[in-house]
Scaffold this motif. Structure first.
Motif, PDB file in Angstrom:
ATOM      1  N   HIS A 274       0.841  -1.192   0.000  1.00  0.00           N
ATOM      2  CA  HIS A 274       0.000   0.000   0.000  1.00  0.00           C
ATOM      3  C   HIS A 274       0.876   1.242   0.000  1.00  0.00           C
ATOM      4  O   HIS A 274       1.037   1.914   1.030  1.00  0.00           O
ATOM      5  N   THR A 275       1.470   1.538  -1.130  1.00  0.00           N
ATOM      6  CA  THR A 275       2.347   2.699  -1.242  1.00  0.00           C
ATOM      7  C   THR A 275       2.320   3.262  -2.646  1.00  0.00           C
ATOM      8  O   THR A 275       2.281   2.497  -3.614  1.00  0.00           O
ATOM      9  N   PRO A 276       2.341   4.581  -2.786  1.00  0.00           N
ATOM     10  CA  PRO A 276       2.460   5.194  -4.106  1.00  0.00           C
ATOM     11  C   PRO A 276       3.916   5.342  -4.547  1.00  0.00           C
ATOM     12  O   PRO A 276       4.175   5.776  -5.660  1.00  0.00           O
ATOM     13  N   LEU A 277       4.850   4.972  -3.658  1.00  0.00           N
ATOM     14  CA  LEU A 277       6.264   5.177  -3.922  1.00  0.00           C
ATOM     15  C   LEU A 277       6.860   3.961  -4.631  1.00  0.00           C
ATOM     16  O   LEU A 277       6.490   2.810  -4.351  1.00  0.00           O
ATOM     17  N   SER A 278       7.810   4.211  -5.511  1.00  0.00           N
ATOM     18  CA  SER A 278       8.513   3.114  -6.168  1.00  0.00           C
ATOM     19  C   SER A 278       9.450   2.455  -5.165  1.00  0.00           C
ATOM     20  O   SER A 278       9.832   3.060  -4.150  1.00  0.00           O
ATOM     21  N   PRO A 279       9.859   1.210  -5.407  1.00  0.00           N
ATOM     22  CA  PRO A 279      10.805   0.553  -4.488  1.00  0.00           C
ATOM     23  C   PRO A 279      12.095   1.350  -4.313  1.00  0.00           C
ATOM     24  O   PRO A 279      12.603   1.476  -3.193  1.00  0.00           O
ATOM     25  N   GLY A 280      12.625   1.904  -5.407  1.00  0.00           N
ATOM     26  CA  GLY A 280      13.865   2.663  -5.313  1.00  0.00           C
ATOM     27  C   GLY A 280      13.715   3.945  -4.532  1.00  0.00           C
ATOM     28  O   GLY A 280      14.649   4.369  -3.826  1.00  0.00           O
ATOM     29  N   PRO A 339      12.026  -9.764   2.384  1.00  0.00           N
ATOM     30  CA  PRO A 339      13.133 -10.675   2.058  1.00  0.00           C
ATOM     31  C   PRO A 339      14.191  -9.991   1.212  1.00  0.00           C
ATOM     32  O   PRO A 339      13.916  -8.994   0.530  1.00  0.00           O
ATOM     33  N   PRO A 340      15.416 -10.500   1.223  1.00  0.00           N
ATOM     34  CA  PRO A 340      16.508  -9.868   0.478  1.00  0.00           C
ATOM     35  C   PRO A 340      16.251  -9.727  -1.014  1.00  0.00           C
ATOM     36  O   PRO A 340      16.814  -8.825  -1.649  1.00  0.00           O
ATOM     37  N   ASP A 341      15.412 -10.617  -1.576  1.00  0.00           N
ATOM     38  CA  ASP A 341      15.157 -10.530  -3.007  1.00  0.00           C
ATOM     39  C   ASP A 341      13.952  -9.656  -3.347  1.00  0.00           C
ATOM     40  O   ASP A 341      13.550  -9.578  -4.507  1.00  0.00           O
ATOM     41  N   HIS A 342      13.389  -8.990  -2.344  1.00  0.00           N
ATOM     42  CA  HIS A 342      12.278  -8.074  -2.618  1.00  0.00           C
ATOM     43  C   HIS A 342      12.805  -6.879  -3.403  1.00  0.00           C
ATOM     44  O   HIS A 342      13.921  -6.409  -3.178  1.00  0.00           O
ATOM     45  N   GLU A 343      11.991  -6.357  -4.301  1.00  0.00           N
ATOM     46  CA  GLU A 343      12.452  -5.283  -5.171  1.00  0.00           C
ATOM     47  C   GLU A 343      12.813  -4.012  -4.407  1.00  0.00           C
ATOM     48  O   GLU A 343      13.587  -3.182  -4.901  1.00  0.00           O
ATOM     49  N   VAL A 344      12.302  -3.834  -3.200  1.00  0.00           N
ATOM     50  CA  VAL A 344      12.684  -2.647  -2.445  1.00  0.00           C
ATOM     51  C   VAL A 344      14.167  -2.695  -2.077  1.00  0.00           C
ATOM     52  O   VAL A 344      14.796  -1.663  -1.835  1.00  0.00           O
ATOM     53  N   TRP A 345      14.733  -3.907  -2.050  1.00  0.00           N
ATOM     54  CA  TRP A 345      16.163  -4.074  -1.775  1.00  0.00           C
ATOM     55  C   TRP A 345      16.991  -4.206  -3.058  1.00  0.00           C
ATOM     56  O   TRP A 345      18.187  -3.899  -3.061  1.00  0.00           O
ATOM     57  N   THR A 346      16.373  -4.679  -4.132  1.00  0.00           N
ATOM     58  CA  THR A 346      17.140  -4.949  -5.353  1.00  0.00           C
ATOM     59  C   THR A 346      17.066  -3.837  -6.382  1.00  0.00           C
ATOM     60  O   THR A 346      17.919  -3.761  -7.269  1.00  0.00           O
ATOM     61  N   ALA A 347      16.067  -2.959  -6.286  1.00  0.00           N
ATOM     62  CA  ALA A 347      15.944  -1.863  -7.250  1.00  0.00           C
ATOM     63  C   ALA A 347      16.982  -0.785  -6.974  1.00  0.00           C
ATOM     64  O   ALA A 347      17.416  -0.592  -5.830  1.00  0.00           O
TER      65      ALA A 347
END
Length: 569
Positions: A274-280, A339-347
């Motif tokens: 629930h966020t309007p923000l991009s992972p990066g 998790p480490p492979d979530h896009e918030v960590w990988t983007a």
């Protein structure tokens, strides 16, 4: 603090990755371990500071808030120590949870941690320990909370107790009661006030949104998650704009010693979808805040979080601030649940709002105007609707920023006579480039305030009514701070020293202000011109934009206001 080498490929703005967050969490957990009592039930940190709840409660606070960090980190070794502490604490070490008591607050952190790590901690406890722990937590189901974000602490405890089948009916009642009570404080567009009145600050993010959304997510309650998640989504659209280009959160409100707990709602949006923000952008804002504080002395030579903002600073503390209070910063590590492979960590990191563009954002619910400039990354908050007189000056100033802090000499104020008070703030509206409010000084004077902004420049206009003729009036601007330029110039009704006097009728005063980190800005006088008819009308012409007309009026309590862009001459 020993952190990994920066990764500027993945994180071009901060250099921080998940490894940095993990290392920071590990370092904080390692640093607090020596301050646990032998049975690990209490954590007593050094220093002579004690909250008004007393040493025993402060020790429980140290346990609960650092447990929350261990839970987000899922550190099984640390959790074993906390399991031992739990067993000892509920055998009689911990104070009971009573009406409006600090243990009610800490019970919420403990219950949330147990819920998040159930297979790693709770399910491994002896039955006797579980029974005693559930009974200790159970007092939170009926304990009276202070009428503010505290109403969510019984909700959080009840969510865990309901999950384990302890007093299911009472738990359900506590959840329903707490969620019903916060509804009267929801004012729309993703904003809550923290109890009655108009108390708008970071408690929106690290309490009013955090607990209901996490409860709904953990309970897998689609209806509640849609409701509270939708509010969080809307809130984050405004919230992301409260961070400066250097990562600094806005310096406004109470409990600022929680520091990077300000990142909790950013992670929460990513965690629940629930966020309007991009992972990066999410990671850039969150990592920016963590780096901001770690680079500026938030952690001392022993690895402990200090009571303050950058380093130790008693000015940002309240009576309830004890030696372990800063560890509510643990909420900022919520992102480690991803998790480490979530896009918030990988983007790859993306710019935050303050870096992308010059922007003026009207936020109607708190009646705030946010003014940010890309050239220096400074964000300014013009406050025309938030107030909590208990914690002046962090609510009652006309403006706050990400690079300054309120001063004891009443910065950003209008002082009538010798009266700098600003109470009973009544919002009059906020729009494209302007915000307005009305308040009464304790002297009885009625003040209508309007700010108009463009770029980094501000025009501050005031109408003072009800004061004795000849009463001195003084306008103050931004507090000085290294690395930024604070300017204030008279425009209408003020001498060069920014003072004037009231007349027989309501009197207009106007000043020009600017807070900027630009090295060589255009002279302030060349950016805008102002004139007034002396009877409540102010005309503002921007050098690179339109003319704006502001009409202020007063008729013994029947004040009025209008703002119009591009008005005819």
């Amino acid at each position: 603090m020993d952190l990994p080498k920066d990764d500027r490929a993945l994180s071009p703005h901060t250099g921080y990755t998940r490894a940095h967050w993990e290392a920071a969490a590990d370092a904080l957990l390692a640093a607090v371990a020596p301050y646990a009592t032998e049975d690990h039930a209490l954590y007593h940190f050094p220093g002579d500071r004690q909250s008004w709840s007393g040493r025993l409660s402060d020790g429980l606070e140290g346990y609960a808030r650092t447990l929350l960090l261990a839970a987000f980190r899922r550190d099984e070794t640390a959790l074993e120590r906390y399991a031992d502490g739990l067993a000892a604490g509920v055998r009689g070490v911990w104070p009971r949870i009573e009406d409006r008591s600090q243990p009610l607050v800490e019970a919420a952190s403990i219950a949330l941690a147990l819920r998040l790590t159930r297979p790693l901690l709770w399910d491994r406890l002896d039955d006797g320990v579980r029974q005693r722990a559930a009974a200790w937590l159970g007092d939170a189901l009926t304990a009276e909370a202070w009428p503010c974000n505290w109403e969510l602490f019984p909700v959080t405890v009840a969510g865990f107790l309901q999950e384990i089948g302890h007093e299911a009916e009472a738990s359900r009642d506590a959840i329903d009661r707490g969620l019903e009570r916060i509804e009267k404080w929801y004012v729309g567009d993703g904003w809550y006030t923290d109890g009655d009145g108009r108390k708008f600050d970071y408690y929106n993010g690290w309490a009013m949104h955090l607990y209901p959304v996490l409860h709904a997510w953990l309970a897998q309650d689609a209806r509640l998650l849609d409701l509270y998640g939708g509010r969080l989504f809307r809130h984050l659209d405004d919230y992301a704009r409260l961070f400066g280009g250097d990562g600094a959160p806005m310096h406004q409100g109470r409990s600022l010693t929680y520091r990077f707990a300000t990142t909790a709602p950013l992670w929460l949006g990513a965690l629940t979808g629930h966020t309007p923000l991009s992972p990066g952008e999410t990671r850039r804002l969150a990592s920016g805040a963590l780096k901001y504080f770690l680079d500026r002395g938030a952690v001392d030579s022993r690895g402990l979080l200090t009571l303050g903002w950058h380093g130790p600073d008693s000015r940002v503390l309240q009576g309830y601030s004890g030696p372990a209070s800063p560890y509510w910063a643990s909420k900022g590590f919520l992102g480690l649940l991803l998790p480490p492979d979530h896009e918030v960590w990988t983007a790859a990191e993306e710019q935050g709002p303050a870096e992308r563009e010059d922007a003026v954002t009207a936020i109607a619910a708190p009646n705030w105007l946010l003014q940010s400039t890309r050239s220096d990354g400074v964000v300014r908050l013009h406050n025309h609707g938030s107030e909590d007189a208990r914690y002046d000056p962090y609510y009652t100033r006309l403006a706050y920023s990400t690079v300054t802090e309120p001063s004891a000499s009443y910065d950003n104020s209008l002082i009538v006579g010798d009266d700098p008070s600003r109470t009973g703030i009544e919002p009059l509206g906020v729009g494209e480039g302007w915000a307005a409010s009305r308040h009464r000084a304790s002297s009885g004077a009625r003040v209508t305030s309007v700010v108009l902004t463009r770029g980094a420049v501000e025009v501050r206009a005031f109408l003072v009514a009800g004061a004795e003729p000849g009463t001195p009036v003084r306008v103050t601007g931004w507090a000085a701070r290294d690395g930024v330029r604070a300017e204030l110039l008279p425009a209408v009704g003020l001498d060069d020293d920014l003072t004037g006097v009231t007349g027989q009728e309501a009197t207009v005063f106007v000043a020009l202000a600017r807070l900027t980190a630009e090295q060589d800005p255009v002279p302030l006088k060349e950016t805008v011109s102002v004139r007034s008819d002396g009877e409540g009308e102010v005309r503002v012409r921007w050098s690179d934009g339109p003319e704006v007309g502001v009409r202020l009026g007063d008729s013994g309590g029947g004040e009025w206001l209008s703002v119009a862009a591009g008005a005819d001459e």
